[in-house]
Write a protein that holds these residues in place. Structure first.
Motif, PDB file in Angstrom:
ATOM      1  N   LEU A 132      -2.304  -9.538   7.931  1.00 41.86           N
ATOM      2  CA  LEU A 132      -2.928  -8.257   8.236  1.00 41.86           C
ATOM      3  C   LEU A 132      -1.894  -7.233   8.707  1.00 41.86           C
ATOM      4  O   LEU A 132      -1.951  -6.067   8.315  1.00 41.86           O
ATOM      5  CB  LEU A 132      -4.025  -8.434   9.295  1.00 41.86           C
ATOM      6  CG  LEU A 132      -4.770  -7.161   9.694  1.00 41.86           C
ATOM      7  CD1 LEU A 132      -5.500  -6.560   8.491  1.00 41.86           C
ATOM      8  CD2 LEU A 132      -5.732  -7.430  10.831  1.00 41.86           C
TER       9      LEU A 132
ATOM     10  N   ALA B 284      -6.601   1.976  -1.147  1.00 44.84           N
ATOM     11  CA  ALA B 284      -6.097   1.001  -0.174  1.00 44.84           C
ATOM     12  C   ALA B 284      -7.017  -0.199   0.068  1.00 44.84           C
ATOM     13  O   ALA B 284      -6.520  -1.330   0.109  1.00 44.84           O
ATOM     14  CB  ALA B 284      -5.775   1.705   1.142  1.00 44.84           C
ATOM     15  N   PRO B 285      -8.336  -0.026   0.236  1.00 44.56           N
ATOM     16  CA  PRO B 285      -9.157  -1.214   0.526  1.00 44.56           C
ATOM     17  C   PRO B 285      -9.102  -2.305  -0.542  1.00 44.56           C
ATOM     18  O   PRO B 285      -8.878  -3.477  -0.208  1.00 44.56           O
ATOM     19  CB  PRO B 285     -10.570  -0.641   0.694  1.00 44.56           C
ATOM     20  CG  PRO B 285     -10.345   0.763   1.140  1.00 44.56           C
ATOM     21  CD  PRO B 285      -9.113   1.210   0.409  1.00 44.56           C
TER      22      PRO B 285
ATOM     23  N   SER C 124      -4.359  -8.263  -1.563  1.00 45.34           N
ATOM     24  CA  SER C 124      -3.159  -8.736  -0.870  1.00 45.34           C
ATOM     25  C   SER C 124      -3.521  -9.831   0.127  1.00 45.34           C
ATOM     26  O   SER C 124      -2.807 -10.831   0.247  1.00 45.34           O
ATOM     27  CB  SER C 124      -2.479  -7.577  -0.142  1.00 45.34           C
ATOM     28  OG  SER C 124      -2.050  -6.613  -1.055  1.00 45.34           O
ATOM     29  N   ALA C 125      -4.631  -9.657   0.842  1.00 43.93           N
ATOM     30  CA  ALA C 125      -5.062 -10.667   1.805  1.00 43.93           C
ATOM     31  C   ALA C 125      -5.422 -11.970   1.101  1.00 43.93           C
ATOM     32  O   ALA C 125      -5.130 -13.065   1.601  1.00 43.93           O
ATOM     33  CB  ALA C 125      -6.254 -10.154   2.609  1.00 43.93           C
TER      34      ALA C 125
ATOM     35  N   GLU D 106       1.211  -7.020   7.884  1.00 45.65           N
ATOM     36  CA  GLU D 106       1.977  -6.563   6.719  1.00 45.65           C
ATOM     37  C   GLU D 106       1.184  -5.532   5.914  1.00 45.65           C
ATOM     38  O   GLU D 106       1.723  -4.518   5.484  1.00 45.65           O
ATOM     39  CB  GLU D 106       2.332  -7.742   5.815  1.00 45.65           C
ATOM     40  CG  GLU D 106       3.302  -8.716   6.425  1.00 45.65           C
ATOM     41  CD  GLU D 106       3.462  -9.982   5.588  1.00 45.65           C
ATOM     42  OE1 GLU D 106       2.554 -10.289   4.780  1.00 45.65           O
ATOM     43  OE2 GLU D 106       4.494 -10.651   5.746  1.00 45.65           O
ATOM     44  N   ILE D 107      -0.098  -5.811   5.715  1.00 47.67           N
ATOM     45  CA  ILE D 107      -0.956  -4.898   4.954  1.00 47.67           C
ATOM     46  C   ILE D 107      -1.056  -3.557   5.670  1.00 47.67           C
ATOM     47  O   ILE D 107      -0.917  -2.493   5.056  1.00 47.67           O
ATOM     48  CB  ILE D 107      -2.354  -5.514   4.738  1.00 47.67           C
ATOM     49  CG1 ILE D 107      -2.250  -6.756   3.835  1.00 47.67           C
ATOM     50  CG2 ILE D 107      -3.323  -4.503   4.146  1.00 47.67           C
ATOM     51  CD1 ILE D 107      -3.506  -7.576   3.769  1.00 47.67           C
ATOM     52  N   LEU D 108      -1.274  -3.588   6.982  1.00 48.13           N
ATOM     53  CA  LEU D 108      -1.397  -2.342   7.745  1.00 48.13           C
ATOM     54  C   LEU D 108      -0.097  -1.556   7.760  1.00 48.13           C
ATOM     55  O   LEU D 108      -0.115  -0.321   7.724  1.00 48.13           O
ATOM     56  CB  LEU D 108      -1.866  -2.641   9.168  1.00 48.13           C
ATOM     57  CG  LEU D 108      -3.304  -3.147   9.290  1.00 48.13           C
ATOM     58  CD1 LEU D 108      -3.637  -3.475  10.743  1.00 48.13           C
ATOM     59  CD2 LEU D 108      -4.281  -2.133   8.735  1.00 48.13           C
TER      60      LEU D 108
ATOM     61  N   VAL E 142       0.101   0.247   4.370  1.00 45.13           N
ATOM     62  CA  VAL E 142      -0.830   1.375   4.337  1.00 45.13           C
ATOM     63  C   VAL E 142      -0.312   2.508   5.235  1.00 45.13           C
ATOM     64  O   VAL E 142      -0.351   3.682   4.858  1.00 45.13           O
ATOM     65  CB  VAL E 142      -2.253   0.940   4.752  1.00 45.13           C
ATOM     66  CG1 VAL E 142      -3.172   2.137   4.940  1.00 45.13           C
ATOM     67  CG2 VAL E 142      -2.835  -0.011   3.719  1.00 45.13           C
TER      68      VAL E 142
ATOM     69  N   SER F  68      -5.697  -3.895  -0.449  1.00 45.65           N
ATOM     70  CA  SER F  68      -5.529  -4.679   0.780  1.00 45.65           C
ATOM     71  C   SER F  68      -6.275  -6.001   0.696  1.00 45.65           C
ATOM     72  O   SER F  68      -5.765  -7.038   1.127  1.00 45.65           O
ATOM     73  CB  SER F  68      -6.033  -3.877   1.984  1.00 45.65           C
ATOM     74  OG  SER F  68      -5.290  -2.692   2.132  1.00 45.65           O
TER      75      SER F  68
END
Length: 121
Positions: free
Chosen positions: A27, A13-14, A20-21, A29-31, A34, A17
């Motif tokens: 943020l 994930a990191p 993606s950022a 959307e990313i969260l 996940v 993420s």
């Protein structure tokens, strides 16, 4: 039982993420992605307990997990396509996870009662 899948997700994930950022994803959307992945890991693992393998049919677990995954994915896709607020989507993920946990507990109880010969399968 869920640990290895969550550890794999924590490793993957990191970097995803961060990428993606860098491409412009927000943020929240990313969260939510996940969180959806974590919810799916939990739901599908618990589905394996809720739908234990039947004698002579080990694919019954796969069928149960597939059904749980399809139902979860369809509901989550529906909430996303409808443009509902992220808080509602998180609530739906939490509800689905709790339902899967309840089914899992019921499945474990049935397995235990069967092993003690309290229930005829």
């Amino acid at each position: 039982m869920i640990g290895p899948q969550l550890a794999t997700l924590a490793i993957i994930a990191p970097p995803i993420s961060i990428l993606s950022a860098l491409t412009g994803a927000r943020l929240d959307e990313i969260l939510s992605v996940v969180g959806f992945a974590v919810s799916n890991v939990i739901v599908l693992t618990l589905a394996g307990i809720a739908f234990p393998p039947e004698k002579g049919n080990p694919f019954s677990v796969i069928a149960g997990a597939a059904v749980a995954g399809l139902v979860t994915g369809t509901i989550m896709l529906g909430t996303n396509l409808l443009g509902l607020p992220p808080l509602f989507t998180v609530g739906v993920m939490l509800a689905l996870t709790l339902i899967a946990a309840a089914l899992s507990i019921a499945g474990m109880d049935r397995i235990e009662r069967t092993s003690r010969h309290e229930v005829v399968v």
